[in-house]
Every structure is written in structure tokens, then in C-alpha cells.
Design an enzyme around this catalytic site. Structure first.
Site, PDB file in Angstrom:
ATOM      1  N   ASP A  15      43.440  11.026  29.797  1.00  0.00           N
ATOM      2  CA  ASP A  15      43.034  10.050  30.574  1.00  0.00           C
ATOM      3  C   ASP A  15      44.579   9.216  30.938  1.00  0.00           C
ATOM      4  O   ASP A  15      45.925  10.179  31.075  1.00  0.00           O
ATOM      5  CB  ASP A  15      42.597   8.767  30.505  1.00  0.00           C
ATOM      6  CG  ASP A  15      41.908   7.648  31.702  1.00  0.00           C
ATOM      7  OD1 ASP A  15      42.468   7.882  33.118  1.00  0.00           O
ATOM      8  OD2 ASP A  15      40.525   8.432  31.986  1.00  0.00           O
TER       9      ASP A  15
ATOM     10  N   HIS B  67      46.309  12.309  32.771  1.00  0.00           N
ATOM     11  CA  HIS B  67      45.999  12.075  34.864  1.00  0.00           C
ATOM     12  C   HIS B  67      47.473  11.323  35.233  1.00  0.00           C
ATOM     13  O   HIS B  67      47.500  10.630  36.020  1.00  0.00           O
ATOM     14  CB  HIS B  67      44.442  11.084  34.184  1.00  0.00           C
ATOM     15  CG  HIS B  67      44.151  11.940  34.437  1.00  0.00           C
ATOM     16  ND1 HIS B  67      42.247  10.341  34.672  1.00  0.00           N
ATOM     17  CD2 HIS B  67      43.208  12.718  33.423  1.00  0.00           C
ATOM     18  CE1 HIS B  67      41.298  11.176  33.869  1.00  0.00           C
ATOM     19  NE2 HIS B  67      42.001  12.379  33.862  1.00  0.00           N
TER      20      HIS B  67
END
Ligand SMILES: *[C@@H]1O[C@H](CO)[C@@H](O)[C@H](O)[C@H]1NC(C)=O
Ligand SMILES: *[C@@H]1O[C@H](CO)[C@@H](O)[C@H](O)[C@H]1NC(C)=O
Ligand SMILES: *[C@@H]1O[C@H](CO)[C@@H](O)[C@H](O)[C@H]1NC(C)=O
Ligand SMILES: *[C@@H]1O[C@H](CO)[C@@H](O)[C@H](O)[C@H]1NC(C)=O
Ligand SMILES: *[C@@H]1O[C@H](CO)[C@@H](O)[C@H](O)[C@H]1NC(C)=O
Length: 416
Positions: A241, A264
Site C-alpha cells: 500500500d 502506492h
């Protein structure tokens, strides 16, 4: 997520009771160690050492050592003068660990030489964290050891609830802490977020390596919220993430020399998810490399959000390699089919000297809210080239509800 003190104390007590009933033997170690410590006091300035193996912890990768660690911490915390809690070489398994202050020892250091292994049974984690360092001032946690969350056993439960975020325990959280440093360690395979800084000030994360597979769910490397004067520097982060997510209520956050990927990217947000969130003011991300991530420099806010500001944001001197959305403001985060505009006002944002490659055609995407358009957004010296496979569309920028000021090189071309 906000946890009430009551729940935490209850959890610590329950765990304490469970373990104390397991063995009075463990409990006696603590006393013995404290009594067996006069040596250190004779060396002026040297820290008194509190080794967790003297409080019942076993480096055998199996024995539950949380209570032993808590007892060693309590002894170190309550001592006077310099103190050092030592987690020596070996593998120590532990459930929830609360290192609570305030402490009288000064300075207080936690040295992680070996490996901490989180228990894999999720029911042992009732407070949303594995290790919490809270209500302390001036604590330094360091060492070349590893904090292994053993998340691989629990990632399949990550989205079992209504909400995918914040369900699994964060590996290490600083909460209501001041002037603390964490450095040199490896934080591996968190069940949820790897590290979190919550309601704290003057916190420095330095020279860390934070690693989990690129497809592990919600395993943010560092999450910061409701904190002031936080620095993350010289750190390598690759997770499933956000490498770093900067949530609501933060002032003066500085991120430098971070290598991010997979993951991310480095994100401000998501903002505006819940009522009562407060403004984000002063975030600088400088001299970082972002490599093979789905986003690069990102600001995201929820649609239909409460009113909030995000202002004074600098992304500068950043190298992107094969990043999907290198520069992105997304004010429709999580909108799905429901629509509605974000009320997070984004202003005074500077993207400066950002170079490298993009695997998406729209390399610069500034999608602001129509109810509160972005203001004072600057793009200076943006030099990205397309490295993806898509053949449709042109390499371009998108601007909605924002009129950026452009200067220097603009690749892709500035939006009309
Ligand atoms: C912060 O903590 C360090 C120990 O880690 C200490 O040396 C320093 O004096 C503290 N600074 C302040 C302003 O309290
Ligand atoms: C960074 O941490 C590693 C141990 O993980 C250590 O060997 C190295 O000296 C540290 N670097 C700095 C600059 O402190
Ligand atoms: C911002 O935080 C840094 C530490 O990260 C600190 O040195 C600096 O003084 C802070 N700035 C302000 C205005 O508080
Ligand atoms: C930028 O980061 C690199 C390594 O990540 C470091 O060697 C260099 O000194 C940094 N430059 C500045 C100006 O901080
Ligand atoms: C990006 O990652 C790839 C693969 O791990 C590596 O070969 C490359 O050197 C990295 N690029 C940068 C700029 O760090």
C-alpha cells in the site's frame, strides 16, 4: 482509528493475567534482575541494561515473551538515569506489547538486536496494534534487528469487515509520544500498517527498511496522523500500500531520502473520510525515489467529505521510475457510484523538479473538487517520459477545477 484508553488498559491487563497465570517463574525473573543490577550504577553515565531474557523472554521463536518485555520495560522506565532495554539476538515471539510512560529513566533507549516475531493468532490483538510506545518522551528505539509482523498468515482477513482499512494491527505505533526516534531497524511483513505515528510530536524515523510483498493488503509503510514535527529520512519502503501516508491533523511533516516501491507511492490522505478530521499544514517530500508504484506524489480526499484544509505541500526533487500516476491529486477517492464532491480545500501545493518515467499516459492528473477548487498549485520542471505499453491516447496532463501555474520544462505538456 482512535482507540480508547480503557480498551487498551483492559487488553494489557487481560494479557498480563493470562501470562502471569502461565508461570510465576517468569514474574520472579524481573525482581531478580533489578536486584542484580548494582554494577552499572558504578559506571557514571553508562546506561543500566535491562535485558528481556532476564525477565523471562526466550529467544526460541516459540515462547510468548510479551509480558517479559513489558516487565523489562517497566523496570527500565521506572529506573533513574540512563537506561537501555535490550532485545538481544535470537527470535522472540510476542503478542500485544505496550511500552507505556511516563518514565523517569533518561535517556531511555530500546535496542533491538534480534528479531521480534508477532504471534499469528489475530484474536490476541485487541487494541489495533502489536507494539505500542505511548505517553513517553525522549525514547530512542534502534538497532539492526527486525520487527516481523508475520502478516502473511493474516492478510487473507484484511477486508473481512465492512471497511478494508485499519482492521489488522499496526506493527509499531508511537502514540502521544514526544521527541522519539526510531532508527536502523527492519520492519517486515506487517499484518496491517508497519509503523504509525499518532497524536505525537517531534518524532523521527530514520534509516529504516520496511518491506512486505507488493500485493499485501493495506500494509502502509508509515502512517502519520494528528501529529506535529515528524521526519522520515533515509528509509527504504516497499509494501502493498502507501509507502508513506500522511493523514489528517498533521503539521510540519518532512520526508527526505526515501526510496519507495513497490506500493502506492507517497500520499497525503485519504482526507475527509470521517467527521471531526482536522487540517493538514506543511508537508515536504524531497529528494525521494519512487519506483514501480501505482502512484507517485499523491494527494487524495474523499468525495462528500467534511470541510477541511490541506495546505503548504511541497513535492520536490523526486525521481519516478515506471510509476503509474506520477503526479496525482484525486479528490474523488472512494466515490464509487455515489458521487458527491469533496469539501477538502487543497491549496499552496508545489510539484517541483520531478523527473523519470510513467507507465500511464496521463502522467499528471490534477482532479480537484468542483465545490472547493484547488488554489495556488504550481508545477515547475516536470520531465517525465512514457515507459508503458498502452498505445491509445497521448502522453498528457489533466486538470479539473484547478488552474496551475507552470514554469520550466513540462513533459507531458501542461494542461490547456
Ligand atoms: C530529545 O530526546 C533526546 C534523547 O533521545 C535528548 O537527548 C534530547 O535532549 C531531547 N530533546 C528535547 C528537546 O527534549
Ligand atoms: C543504518 O542501519 C544499519 C543497520 O540496519 C546500520 O548498519 C547502518 O550503519 C545504519 N546507517 C546509518 C547511517 O546510521
Ligand atoms: C518542523 O519539524 C522539524 C523537525 O522535523 C523541526 O526541526 C522544525 O523546527 C519544525 N518547524 C516548525 C516551524 O515547528
Ligand atoms: C538525496 O538523497 C541521496 C540518497 O538518497 C543522498 O545521497 C543525497 O545526499 C541527498 N541530497 C540532498 C540534497 O539531500
Ligand atoms: C527501480 O527498481 C528496479 C528493479 O528493482 C531497479 O533495477 C532500478 O535500478 C530502480 N530504479 C531506481 C531509479 O532506483
Amino acid at each position: 482509528m482512535a482507540l480508547t484508553k480503557g480498551i487498551k488498559i483492559k487488553a494489557a491487563l487481560l494479557l498480563g493475567l493470562a501470562l502471569v497465570t502461565l508461570g510465576a517463574e517468569g514474574a520472579s525473573f524481573g525482581t531478580r534482575r533489578v536486584l542484580a543490577e548494582p554494577g552499572a550504577a558504578t559506571t557514571p553515565g553508562a546506561a543500566t541494561v535491562f535485558d528481556i531474557t532476564n525477565y523471562g523472554a526466550k529467544p526460541d521463536s516459540r515462547t510468548e515473551s510479551a509480558m517479559a518485555m513489558i516487565r523489562a520495560w517497566n523496570a527500565a522506565c521506572k529506573s533513574s538515569g540512563p537506561a537501555k532495554l535490550v532485545i538481544p539476538n535470537g527470535e522472540f515471539r510476542a503478542g500485544e506489547v505496550v511500552f507505556q510512560g511516563p518514565c523517569t529513566a533518561k535517556p531511555l533507549t530500546v535496542e533491538v538486536q534480534g528479531t521480534l516475531l508477532a504471534q499469528t493468532d489475530l484474536s490476541l490483538f485487541t487494541s489495533g496494534f502489536w507494539i505500542s510506545i505511548e505517553h513517553v518522551e525522549g525514547v530512542e528505539i534502534l538497532g539492526s534487528g527486525t520487527i516481523n509482523g508475520q502478516g502473511e498468515a493474516s492478510w487473507k482477513f484484511a477486508c473481512a469487515g465492512m471497511d478494508c482499512s485499519g482492521v489488522l494491527p499496526v506493527s509499531l505505533v508511537f502514540q502521544q509520544a514526544k521527541n522519539c526516534t526510531m532508527r536502523d531497524m527492519t520492519v517486515l511483513n506487517g499484518k496491517g500498517f508497519h509503523t504509525k505515528v499518532l497524536e505525537s510530536s517531534d518524532i523521527k524515523l530514520e534509516n529504516l527498511t520496511i518491506v512486505a510483498p507488493g500485493d499485501s493488503p493495506n500494509t502502509d509503510g508509515v502512517h502519520i496522523s494528528r501529529s506535529q514535527n515528524v521526519r522520515v529520512t533515509n528509509t527504504v519502503i516497499g509494501t502493498g500500500d502507501d509507502c508513506i501516508s500522511i493523514g489528517e491533523g498533521n503539521t510540519n511533516v518532512t520526508i527526505t531520502q526515501v526510496t519507495c516501491g513497490p506500493g502506492h507511492g507517497i500520499s497525503i490522505g485519504s482526507l475527509g473520510k470521517r467527521p471531526g478530521e482536522t487540517d493538514v499544514k506543511g508537508v515536504t517530500v524531497r529528494n525521494c525515489t519512487i519506483n514501480g508504484t501505482t502512484n507517485g506524489a499523491r494527494i487524495k480526499s474523499y468525495h462528500k467529505s467534511p470541510k477541511l484544509l490541506a495546505t503548504g505541500i511541497i513535492f520536490e526533487d523526486i525521481i519516478m521510475e515506471n510509476v503509474k500516476n506520477p503526479i496525482i491529486i484525486d479528490q474523488n477517492y472512494g466515490s464509487g457510484k455515489t458521487g458527491g464532491q469533496s469539501n477538502v480545500k487543497i491549496s499552496d501545493v508545489h510539484f517541483t523538479n520531478i523527473r523519470g518515467t510513467s507507465v500511464s499516459k496521463v502522467a499528471v492528473s490534477l482532479s480537484c473538487s468542483s465545490s472547493v477548487p484547488c488554489e495556488d498549485v504550481e508545477l515547475a520542471d516536470i520531465d517525465l517520459t512514457f515507459s508503458g505499453l498502452e498505445s491509445k491516447g497521448s502522453f498528457s496532463s489533466l486538470c479539473a477545477n484547478v488552474k496551475p501555474v507552470f514554469s520550466g520544462v513540462q513533459n507531458p505538456a501542461a494542461c490547456p
